[in-house]
Write an enzyme that holds these catalytic residues in place. Structure first.
Site: not given
Ligand code: GDG
Length: 434
Positions: A137, A344
């Site tokens: 990821h 990222d």
């Molecule tokens: C890893 C990789 C890759 C965030 N704040 C809230 C909330 N979220 C959810 C978002 C999104 C998820 O968390 C965050 O996903 P990201 O992709 O932005 O980042 P990582 O957690 O670092 O994820 C990344 C991912 O894995 C998938 O492969 O894209 O690069 O680092 O879904 O919506 N959800 C809720 N409340 C919040 O305040 N409900």
């Protein structure tokens, strides 16, 4: 004790896929130690337990203080401790045993992420009948960085146990393939290796979101009403929004400093613009997370101290997780989404924002260093370390002509809707089952 969903991108992405196909999920129980695991419709859970030392050395240590920073271009210095390597091997072996015990004959096994890079090889040794896929990821780093790792060859042999090793971008897939050829006996090309007489495919499979689900949420009356209310509560100002786990890879202080510079130079004012930063607490026991939290909070304090006016705070900082509906309402309320990680793997937040912009308004500012930048070409892209450029794109986004914004958003929406999380899973599983 109740159960809650673990924050972050991996679970967001896998939940809809598993709901569609059904699966057994082998995972850490998060330290609940619960004797009974609740049953869900399509999902059976098979818990693996970690003791306190495992959590410290394997999870906070090797996973989140060695691998995570190293794989994110060493933004924070990775720590190398011999004491953390053995627990990493042991926990990987425990996961492999749990899989081997539960997997049916010729089943498909899909191993996720940097925590479990040794699992493919261990599973293969006892169960050559299984099809094994691996998905990373986060970015796979360049050779110059990966070479730092004292256990690099063992990690690579672990991954080469898979039939398919998939990454977020072509660049990561090529980095992996190159170091595999350099540090193991594997031979081949950037896309296909031969290792111990087997073929290992190296592919890019960019992960995505359940676009329909976000779109339906965004269209719902309750979310529309809540979005209008948020805009009123923010004083009818232009809304910049950022949503991240509170992590040093996400570039939160850098982003705040760009906004601060615009305020200082009088290019934006608290009367007209507000920046909402949602920062979800995460990994508070790993190295570097305390520091980034302090830096974010000092910066927010400094900005609000200098530029607030009665009833008008320039930065709204929420250090908590919002319910999904509330998050969708913020996506709908935001004029500009500022997604500017220093590094990222993909970044799902950017794609969720696009999926929620059902009326094609809104501007996405996106870091060149997010995997998503490869696909979301019509976002306003920026090198977040270039503070002048950063200030420039924020102004560009705030003043963008409505027609241009709609044209860009339409292209972004087509991309995200065509390449949603189901497309990702199909592509991966199709390659694996070929
Ligand atoms: C890893 C990789 C890759 C965030 N704040 C809230 C909330 N979220 C959810 C978002 C999104 C998820 O968390 C965050 O996903 P990201 O992709 O932005 O980042 P990582 O957690 O670092 O994820 C990344 C991912 O894995 C998938 O492969 O894209 O690069 O680092 O879904 O919506 N959800 C809720 N409340 C919040 O305040 N409900």
């Amino acid at each position: 004790m109740g159960w809650e969903r673990s924050p972050g991108g991996l679970v967001s992405a896998m939940q809809p896929v598993i709901e569609e196909r059904g699966a057994l999920w082998v995972g850490w129980d998060g330290g609940t130690g619960a004797a009974r695991i609740p049953a869900f419709d399509t999902l059976s859970l098979s818990p693996v337990r970690l003791n306190r030392t495992d959590v410290d050395h394997y999870y906070h240590g090797f996973c989140n203080s060695t691998l995570w920073p190293l794989y994110h271009d060493a933004i924070h210095p990775p720590q190398f401790h011999r004491d953390w390597w053995r627990p990493y091997r042991d926990v990987n072996a425990r996961f492999a045993r749990a899989i081997v015990r539960r997997a049916g004959r010729r089943a498909t096994v899909w191993v996720h992420d940097y925590h479990l890079q040794l699992v493919p090889q261990i599973v293969r040794l006892t169960r050559p009948d299984l099809r094994i896929g691996f998905f990373l990821h986060i970015p796979f780093p360049a050779e110059e960085l990966f070479a730092w790792l004292p256990w690099r060859a063992a990690l690579l042999r672990g991954l080469l146990g898979a039939d398919v090793c998939a990454f977020q971008t072509e660049a990561s897939a090529a980095n992996f393939s190159r170091v595999a050829r350099r540090y193991t006996a594997a031979e081949g090309t950037d896309r296909e290796l031969e290792a111990e007489g087997r073929r290992v495919r190296c592919i890019a499979a960019p992960i995505s979101v359940d676009a329909d689900q976000f779109e339906a949420l965004a269209r719902s009356d309750s979310v529309q009403r809540r979005a209008a209310e948020i805009r009123r509560q923010l004083g009818g100002r232009r809304v910049l929004l950022s949503v991240d786990r509170l992590d040093y890879t996400k570039g939160i202080p850098t982003r705040l400093r760009a906004f601060e510079e615009l305020l200082r130079k009088g290019r934006v004012s608290a009367q007209r613009v507000v920046h909402v930063q949602v920062a979800v607490p995460s990994r508070e026991e790993a190295v570097g997370y305390d520091e980034v939290r302090r830096e974010v909070e000092q910066t927010v304090g400094r900005i609000n101290g200098s530029f607030s006016e009665p009833g008008l705070t320039p930065v709204h900082y929420f250090r908590r997780s919002l319910p999904k509906e509330e998050l969708a309402a913020y996506y709908v309320a935001a004029d500009v989404m500022v997604v500017t990680p220093l590094r990222d793997g993909m970044n799902l937040v950017a794609k969720e924002y696009v999926a929620c912009r059902v009326n094609h308004t809104g501007v996405l500012v996106l870091s060149e260093f997010a995997g998503a930048a490869r696909e979301l070409r019509r976002a306003v892209q920026v090198n977040p370390r270039d503070v002048d450029a950063f200030c420039g794109v924020l102004l560009q986004a705030l003043s963008m002509d409505g027609r241009e914004a709609k044209m860009r958003m339409a292209v972004l929406r087509t991309q995200v809707r065509r390449h949603d999380v189901f497309y990702w899973a199909r592509t991966f599983l199709h390659t694996l089952e070929e």
